[in-house]
Design a protein around this motif. Structure first.
Motif, PDB file in Angstrom:
ATOM      1  N   GLY A  87      -7.878 -12.955 -50.363  1.00 20.09           N
ATOM      2  CA  GLY A  87      -8.331 -13.843 -49.296  1.00 20.09           C
ATOM      3  C   GLY A  87      -7.255 -14.181 -48.278  1.00 20.09           C
TER       4      GLY A  87
ATOM      5  N   THR B 194      -3.774 -14.219 -40.375  1.00 17.66           N
ATOM      6  CA  THR B 194      -4.321 -15.424 -39.748  1.00 17.66           C
ATOM      7  C   THR B 194      -5.755 -15.721 -40.208  1.00 17.66           C
ATOM      8  N   PHE B 195      -6.369 -14.773 -40.942  1.00 17.31           N
ATOM      9  CA  PHE B 195      -7.688 -15.032 -41.548  1.00 17.31           C
ATOM     10  C   PHE B 195      -7.628 -16.293 -42.420  1.00 17.31           C
ATOM     11  N   ALA B 196      -6.490 -16.466 -43.132  1.00 20.47           N
ATOM     12  CA  ALA B 196      -6.343 -17.599 -44.051  1.00 20.47           C
ATOM     13  C   ALA B 196      -6.395 -18.930 -43.308  1.00 20.47           C
ATOM     14  N   VAL B 197      -6.092 -18.905 -42.013  1.00 15.20           N
ATOM     15  CA  VAL B 197      -6.120 -20.134 -41.215  1.00 15.20           C
ATOM     16  C   VAL B 197      -7.408 -20.211 -40.389  1.00 15.20           C
ATOM     17  N   LYS B 198      -7.784 -19.077 -39.766  1.00 14.60           N
ATOM     18  CA  LYS B 198      -8.983 -19.072 -38.913  1.00 14.60           C
ATOM     19  C   LYS B 198     -10.258 -19.226 -39.738  1.00 14.60           C
ATOM     20  N   ASN B 199     -10.269 -18.642 -40.913  1.00 13.70           N
ATOM     21  CA  ASN B 199     -11.427 -18.752 -41.802  1.00 13.70           C
ATOM     22  C   ASN B 199     -10.960 -19.340 -43.130  1.00 13.70           C
ATOM     23  N   ALA B 200     -10.347 -20.525 -43.021  1.00 18.34           N
ATOM     24  CA  ALA B 200      -9.693 -21.127 -44.187  1.00 18.34           C
ATOM     25  C   ALA B 200     -10.660 -21.337 -45.347  1.00 18.34           C
ATOM     26  N   ASP B 201     -11.907 -21.688 -45.049  1.00 19.45           N
ATOM     27  CA  ASP B 201     -12.851 -21.979 -46.137  1.00 19.45           C
ATOM     28  C   ASP B 201     -13.207 -20.718 -46.920  1.00 19.45           C
ATOM     29  N   THR B 202     -13.523 -19.646 -46.184  1.00 16.36           N
ATOM     30  CA  THR B 202     -13.865 -18.395 -46.860  1.00 16.36           C
ATOM     31  C   THR B 202     -12.654 -17.862 -47.620  1.00 16.36           C
ATOM     32  N   SER B 203     -11.498 -17.952 -46.982  1.00 13.50           N
ATOM     33  CA  SER B 203     -10.262 -17.505 -47.615  1.00 13.50           C
ATOM     34  C   SER B 203     -10.020 -18.252 -48.922  1.00 13.50           C
ATOM     35  N   THR B 204     -10.244 -19.554 -48.895  1.00 11.90           N
ATOM     36  CA  THR B 204     -10.034 -20.371 -50.090  1.00 11.90           C
ATOM     37  C   THR B 204     -11.029 -20.005 -51.187  1.00 11.90           C
ATOM     38  N   ALA B 205     -12.275 -19.693 -50.787  1.00 16.14           N
ATOM     39  CA  ALA B 205     -13.273 -19.290 -51.784  1.00 16.14           C
ATOM     40  C   ALA B 205     -12.846 -17.992 -52.467  1.00 16.14           C
TER      41      ALA B 205
END
Lengths: 496, 246, 213
Positions: free
Chosen positions: B175, B179-190
């Motif tokens: 995940g 920058t995916f981890a910041v821009k799509n933080a919720d999906t990344s966290t899942a």
């Protein structure tokens, strides 16, 4: 009529289902909180991944088939005009009528007029991405024509007043007990004792739809392939609802994107192997129908619809073709393998993408059909893990197209805005800093100030926006006392 | 062999022990390591976020810095992936065919650490000793861009004392995605939550991988949970001996 | 139809857009064709028939082997087994008379009339073992598409020499200007939790009578 100026023309706004109501991260946040949805989709994608892997492993020439599929489709796009004209000639020779639609509105008008000309007010439909894309059902409804979806999953979606969330299994977000509730609530004449056994549910749909199939005079379909040299239309399906819609009505209207062509009958030998194994994980889907115009058998008796109309749809496809990197997305055969392997799709489901084309392929197709600014969050809806490329039967390099579309978005923002976004400022500053080692070393030294954030814990748990997106769920490392380059300089004593 | 180290900006600034371990390991195997001091960053973050114009000077700089060397190694599948699959593309997007050609030349001699060890140096047993329970996460770019396959596992299996446990759903992305981890933080966290669950299920003491970025992500999540599993880069395990352990 | 005028304009514009998008019309690489086109086994060989049967059974069709002298008896016994309560059976208009002389031939029944038949018997055009696929092409011994769609049981007679190994071999035996139906097992759906349910809208039972000389 508009004059053609040579600029790419995208799918128009205000019609069809290619644009969402909110950016992907916002829609995804809501979807992620829906535990039922995540369980349903997690279960379904894991099941279909395993099935696909098993049937793909049976073929020792799978990679050769992928390479052939990629090459055939690529070559087709480079002569798309010639192939389309040939298809039109062949279909016409075989008794069909070909219509051309520049966009969703034009396609909807053509289909509505064709149905009205039959005098009918009901049509049966076999699942088709193109007709969903253009919002055909809504257009027909406005004209007083009721469209009945006949694919089981589409029926579940239609009766549930819902939206499809997967291109192959549109009701993948629903489980059996939810489907039972929808049927009990919405299906006229359903047995009130209906259980949630999938077989019982499927039989309820069979009974409900059989009356429609036997009486409805107009059928509407999409097409998986059209063979230019022979004028043969091809639809793959499983349930037999496709055969019903393609065979029993008097009039058949097929709406097809202009990219769904293959040049020759022989080319199909590749795709009839790639598609079923990639999509449903079967060696072959239960039914494939191939037809041309209006068919007459050897004894002169008619077989199937008397009138056949083919509507060829652009709706942003030529704009996609104009992009040398992005045009490979038109090679897509809509198998949905990329969705089933995508870690983002698996967690958010299809609705978060806002378009009828979800998942990795949707993230590269929808922004190209609409213009990237109308779907600007989609190219970022990926961690670029690359699982989609490995699963793609025609080897579309989805990660590279995502990166390409991100660049296009940034470049368009740059032209469109007087002031750069904060992100653009940060990126430019980072580039300036990192283009020389001196500035870079100085910046590394400066970042050491962040050590104070770590305190005695040795980890950083809160960061200011936008980095709070990181620190919301993860600690950040504390910058070390000494960078690698400082250590090297100190211990290896190299002249700088 | 004389090997130029491309340490990567992340290891340089945040995880210097990974760079040091790479040097220690290669020198222990009898090779000469040089560190071109002018190096900065491959520009992957810029490219993957859409800022290719800003990445162009970084690509040019990287190509100039590493062009003189015969063999380049980086302890990162992701950065090598960028050099190999993106640098020439960025140059071509800006119509710099000369730079594209030179970038491809540099790419052809740039190796991720496990590739260098197994394919170029022909070694699997690097003489390491690491008496701990370890699980290995194959990072997406090493797996699917570089196709390192099981090379890191072959190296780990030869480490004395190491108890290697399979990671369930190993090939699933953690995940991170830049920058995916910041821009799509919720999906990344899942995605991270599932990766952490799988890591914790192994009851490993150490989770390892070939990329500091993915390890920063997984490690940042494990640290937040106060989980009893830490992250270490593959280089750190391979550099470890009886005398010096991380 | 009044749309003709605007559709001509639409056609010209779409073709123009394509030409403009392609610019200098770069040449395409020829497609590599090094995948398996010919099978390892000869059509109708016993290894192929075994594979064909295995694949059909895997997708929940029933397979009944017989020889050319006993086709009629086998079909009759299949119908008796699969339609225990009886029910009328239809046959394609030119199904060989020596197979089932007593069965009603299709004379152009409406869909509603077809719905009154419990089963249908046809021959086929070709079949592929690797995927367990049978193809009908509307020849007189197979009939129009509707007759194999509406009744709930389809008994399909496949002659051994019609069975090839691969999909490419199958397509090379077909005429793409005929109406074709590829059948791989009975109709099925996996739309509910990806659980496969055999038998939805098409015939819920597919019985294949496989004839060796």
């Amino acid at each position: 009529m508009t004059t053609f100026l040579g600029l790419p023309v995208h799918a128009p706004r205000g019609v069809g289902h290619l644009r969402g109501d909110e950016p992907f991260p916002d829609a995804a946040r809501k979807a992620l909180a829906n535990t039922q949805l995540r369980r349903n989709i997690g279960h379904a994608t894991a099941t279909i991944r395993a099935k696909r892997a098993a049937v793909v492993a049976e073929l020792d020439d799978w990679e050769q088939l992928r390479l052939a599929g990629e090459a055939i489709k690529t070559a087709t796009m480079l002569r798309l005009d010639d192939h389309l004209e040939q298809l039109e000639r062949r279909v016409t020779e075989r008794g069909g009528t070909v219509h051309w639609a520049r966009d969703a509105n034009e396609a909807n008008e053509i289909v509505t007029r064709l149905v009205q000309a039959t005098g009918e007010s009901e049509v049966v439909k076999v699942k088709s991405m193109a007709t969903q894309e253009i919002g055909l059902n809504e257009a027909l409804e406005e004209a007083g024509i009721a469209a009945f979806e006949t694919d089981l999953a589409e029926l579940i979606v239609q009766l549930g007043h819902d939206k499809p969330s997967h291109i192959l299994v549109p009701a993948i977000h629903r489980n059996r007990s939810e489907i039972r509730e929808i049927f009990l609530r919405e299906m006229a004449g359903v047995d009130p004792e209906l259980t949630d056994d999938p077989r019982r549910l499927a039989m309820a749909a069979r009974a409900y739809l059989r009356r429609k199939f036997l009486s409805t005079k107009v059928g509407i379909s999409g097409a998986n392939f059209a063979v230019a040299e022979t004028g043969t239309m091809v639809v793959l399906e499983s349930e037999g609802n496709g055969r019903m819609c393609l065979t029993l009505p008097e009039t058949l209207i097929t709406v097809m994107g202009i990219e769904k062509l293959v040049p020759t009958w022989t080319d199909l030998e590749v795709f009839l192997q790639l598609l079923p194994r990639s999509s449903t994980g079967e060696r072959m889907n239960p039914y494939t129908s191939a037809w041309g115009g209006a068919h007459t058998l050897d004894d002169g008796s008619p077989d199937g619809p008397r009138d056949f109309h083919l509507v060829l749809l652009d709706n942003g496809r030529t704009a996609t073709l104009a992009d040398e990197v992005g045009r490979q997305v038109l090679n897509c055969i809509k198998c949905s393998a990329c969705m089933n392997v995508c870690p983002v799709y698996e967690r958010t489901g299809g609705h978060a993408y806002g378009s009828v084309y979800p998942g990795p392929i949707g993230a590269v197709l929808s922004p190209q059909l609409t213009g990237v600014e109308d779907n600007a969050s989609l190219p970022y809806a990926s961690s670029l893990c690359g699982a989609c490329f490995d699963a793609c039967p025609v080897r579309i390099d989805i990660p590279s197209v995502l990166v390409h579309l991100r660049a296009q978005h940034v470049e368009e923002q740059k032209t469109a805005r007087r002031l750069p976004t904060p992100e653009a400022v940060a990126m430019a500053a980072a580039s300036w800093t990192m283009s020389t080692p001196k500035r870079f070393a100085a910046a590394e030294k400066a970042s050491r100030a962040a050590r104070v954030l770590g305190g005695k814990k040795g980890r950083i748990s809160t960061l200011p926006p936008p980095l709070s997106g990181w620190s919301g769920s993860r600690d950040a490392p504390v910058p070390p006392k000494e960078t690698f380059r400082e250590w090297w300089a100190r211990t290896r004593d190299v002249p700088s | 062999m004389r090997i130029a180290l491309f340490v990567t900006c992340l290891a340089d600034g945040l995880f210097p022990d990974v760079g040091k371990a790479t040097v220690t390991l290669l020198e222990r195997l009898g090779h000469e390591v040089v560190f071109p001091a002018a190096q900065t960053c491959c520009g992957q973050m810029h490219i993957n976020t859409g800022y290719q114009a800003d990445a162009l000077p970084l690509v040019r700089h990287h190509t100039e810095v590493f062009a003189p060397y015969d063999v380049v190694v980086a302890p990162s599948g992701s950065c090598v992936g960028s050099v190999r699959h993106q640098h020439a593309m960025v140059a071509r997007r800006h119509d710099d065919e000369l730079l594209a050609t030179r970038a491809d030349e540099v790419a052809a001699k740039t190796y991720e650490l496990s590739e260098l060890l197994v394919d170029v140096l022909g070694v699997e047993d690097v003489g390491a000793y690491f008496p701990h329970r370890v699980t290995y996460h194959p990072t997406c770019h090493s797996l699917r861009l570089l196709r390192v396959d099981d090379k890191p596992l072959r190296l780990l299996r030869k480490v004395r004392g190491l108890d290697l446990v399979d990671l369930p759903d190993a090939d699933q992305c953690c995940g991170f995605g830049g920058t995916f981890a910041v821009k799509n933080a919720d999906t990344s966290t899942a995605m991270l939550a599932d990766k952490m669950r799988n890591v914790l299920d192994t009851q490993a003491e150490v989770a390892t991988a070939g990329d500091s970025s993915c390890l920063m992500h997984i490690g940042g999540g494990l640290s937040r949970l106060r989980a009893g599993t830490r992250t270490l880069h593959l280089a750190e395990i391979l550099a470890s001996t009886d005398e010096a352990a991380p | 139809m009044s749309a003709t005028g605007s559709t001509d304009a639409a056609k010209e514009e779409i073709l123009q857009r394509i030409r403009s998008a392609l610019g200098s019309r770069p040449a395409a690489e020829p497609a590599p064709r090094d995948y398996r086109r010919a099978g390892a086994e000869a059509p109708g060989s016993s290894a192929l028939l075994d594979l064909f049967e295995d694949r059909l059974v895997d997708y929940k069709a029933t397979v009944h082997r017989t020889t050319s002298d006993h086709v009629g008896d086998t079909v009759r016994s299949v119908i008796a087994t699969l339609l225990p309560q009886g029910g009328s059976v239809l046959a394609a208009s030119a199904l060989p008379d020596e197979w089932l002389p007593e069965v009603t031939r299709d004379t152009g029944f409406t869909a509603r009339e077809l719905d009154q038949f419990a089963g249908v018997v046809t021959a086929c055009a070709a079949a592929a073992a690797q995927t367990g696929t049978i193809v009908l092409d509307g020849s007189p011994d197979q009939g129009r598409r509707a007759i194999t769609l509406v009744p709930d049981l389809h008994v399909c007679v496949v002659r051994a020499e019609q069975v090839v190994e691969t999909v490419p071999e199958l397509l090379s035996r077909l005429d793409p200007t005929r109406p074709l139906t590829f059948i791989s097992g009975p109709s099925a759906t996996s739309d509910i939790e990806l659980q496969r349910v055999e038998g939805v809208h098409g015939p819920r039972t597919l019985a294949v009578v496989l004839v060796t000389p």
